[in-house]
Design a protein around this motif. Structure first.
Motif, mmCIF file in Angstrom:
data_model
loop_
_atom_site.group_PDB
_atom_site.id
_atom_site.type_symbol
_atom_site.label_atom_id
_atom_site.label_comp_id
_atom_site.label_asym_id
_atom_site.label_seq_id
_atom_site.Cartn_x
_atom_site.Cartn_y
_atom_site.Cartn_z
ATOM 1 N N ARG A 1 40.627 46.296 41.919
ATOM 2 C CA ARG A 1 42.081 46.251 41.702
ATOM 3 C C ARG A 1 42.656 47.668 41.646
ATOM 4 O O ARG A 1 43.689 47.958 42.262
ATOM 5 N N LYS B 1 42.496 37.831 51.983
ATOM 6 C CA LYS B 1 42.081 37.017 50.839
ATOM 7 C C LYS B 1 42.045 37.837 49.552
ATOM 8 O O LYS B 1 42.337 37.323 48.468
ATOM 9 N N LEU B 2 41.696 39.115 49.665
ATOM 10 C CA LEU B 2 41.698 39.961 48.481
ATOM 11 C C LEU B 2 43.126 40.185 47.999
ATOM 12 O O LEU B 2 43.383 40.178 46.784
ATOM 13 N N GLN C 1 45.553 38.110 48.344
ATOM 14 C CA GLN C 1 45.965 36.850 47.722
ATOM 15 C C GLN C 1 45.354 36.698 46.339
ATOM 16 O O GLN C 1 46.011 36.211 45.404
ATOM 17 N N HIS C 2 44.095 37.119 46.187
ATOM 18 C CA HIS C 2 43.425 37.046 44.879
ATOM 19 C C HIS C 2 44.143 37.933 43.868
ATOM 20 O O HIS C 2 44.399 37.499 42.726
ATOM 21 N N LEU D 1 45.004 33.074 44.965
ATOM 22 C CA LEU D 1 43.689 32.615 45.407
ATOM 23 C C LEU D 1 42.638 33.124 44.441
ATOM 24 O O LEU D 1 42.780 34.229 43.909
ATOM 25 N N GLN D 2 41.610 32.323 44.216
ATOM 26 C CA GLN D 2 40.552 32.725 43.308
ATOM 27 C C GLN D 2 39.294 33.021 44.116
ATOM 28 O O GLN D 2 38.762 32.156 44.812
ATOM 29 N N LEU D 3 38.802 34.263 44.026
ATOM 30 C CA LEU D 3 37.574 34.652 44.721
ATOM 31 C C LEU D 3 36.432 34.759 43.726
ATOM 32 O O LEU D 3 36.629 35.125 42.559
ATOM 33 N N SER D 4 35.236 34.467 44.180
ATOM 34 C CA SER D 4 34.049 34.609 43.331
ATOM 35 C C SER D 4 33.688 36.082 43.226
ATOM 36 O O SER D 4 34.210 36.921 43.962
ATOM 37 N N GLN E 1 32.387 37.308 46.502
ATOM 38 C CA GLN E 1 33.454 37.506 47.478
ATOM 39 C C GLN E 1 34.243 38.778 47.179
ATOM 40 O O GLN E 1 34.621 39.524 48.096
ATOM 41 N N LEU E 2 34.471 39.025 45.891
ATOM 42 C CA LEU E 2 35.178 40.250 45.509
ATOM 43 C C LEU E 2 34.378 41.487 45.888
ATOM 44 O O LEU E 2 34.937 42.488 46.349
#
Length: 286
Positions: free
Chosen positions: A34, A55-56, A58-59, A64-67, A70-71
């Motif tokens: 972040r 996707k990052l 969006q997270h 969106l929720q990333l694992s 994934q992060l």
């Protein structure tokens, strides 16, 4: 590096130093993803495409929720792109410096097209005709399409050659079907900024970084010189030729670049003959 190379060494050294001593150049390996993205958004180049995966983004926005895995993968993508971010930051500083030649305090870099960016690099490097080219770039930037034609020197030449004036300014267009290329059109390049790329398109000494790139400026600035471009039906550049209306009322036709296609060279030769007839002059043979 190619953009920086058009600037004097003290200028480019200062720009590199500015970036490498700034927030972007700080260590990033242990920075949370972040904070890494925030640093990029706060200090990164304004005109570049963000390396942050969708996707990052969006997270981080809570959409969106990333694992954790994934992060971590997304963070690796951002970190791997970091050297390119630094390079783009330097590039942006260099272009902003060049854009000062347009005579405005704050030029919107995103609005500069490829032709103008190329012309700015050329203007920053040459020493011959530098002031004249700067005036042309400012005229083009403010939308003055008639600057070259209305220049006092151009007007004086046109008055002296009144018999061919209209036809020289009008030029001529020729289209022919060529094997492997389709419909090829030859015409005088009317956009002076595009005409300045006559050497860069073919990698000749008239091009950006070439030993005689100042000559491209001379050709574009002189009303008695023109550049004929050959393009496909889709606008793809194929070749070019410099033509000159000489002082003794002849048409001098210089070598076609590149010279790899016989059919294309024949088309240029036919164009030259037709243009000379259109002007009512002979072709210079010496």
């Amino acid at each position: 590096c190619y953009t920086l190379g058009q600037l004097a060494r003290p200028q480019r050294d200062a720009m590199v130093q500015q970036v490498m001593s700034g927030p972007l150049a700080h260590a990033i390996e242990d920075v949370p993803v972040r904070a890494l993205v925030e640093r990029l958004h706060r200090h990164g180049p304004a005109q570049s495409t963000s390396p942050v995966p969708k996707k990052l983004r969006q997270h981080l926005a809570g959409d969106l929720q990333l694992s954790e895995a994934q992060l971590e993968r997304a963070a690796k993508i951002v970190r791997s792109a970091w050297p390119a971010v630094l390079a783009e930051q330097v590039q942006e500083l260099a272009v902003a410096h060049m854009a000062r030649n347009l005579g405005e305090a704050d030029v919107e870099l995103a609005a500069l097209d490829d032709q103008m960016l190329h012309a700015l690099k050329l203007q920053s490097r040459i020493r011959t005709n530098q002031r004249a080219l700067r005036r042309l770039l400012r005229a083009c930037h403010r939308g003055d399409e008639h600057y070259l034609q209305e220049h006092p020197i151009s007007q004086a030449w046109l008055q002296e050659h009144d018999s061919i004036r209209a036809r020289w300014l009008e030029g001529m267009v020729m289209t022919r079907e060529l094997d492997g290329l389709g419909a090829v059109t030859l015409s005088v390049e009317r956009n002076p900024l595009e005409a300045l790329r006559m050497g860069t398109h073919v990698g000749s000494c008239y091009g950006l970084g070439g030993g005689f790139m100042w000559a491209a400026t001379s050709i574009v600035l002189d009303i008695n010189k023109q550049v004929v471009f050959a393009r496909t039906s889709k606008g793809q550049f194929l070749a070019r030729q410099v033509i000159v209306a000489t002082d003794d009322n002849k048409l001098a036709c210089y070598e076609v670049y590149p010279t790899t296609n016989d059919a294309l060279r024949t088309l240029f030769a036919d164009y030259d003959i037709a243009l000379a007839a259109h002007l009512g002059v002979e072709i210079e043979t010496e």
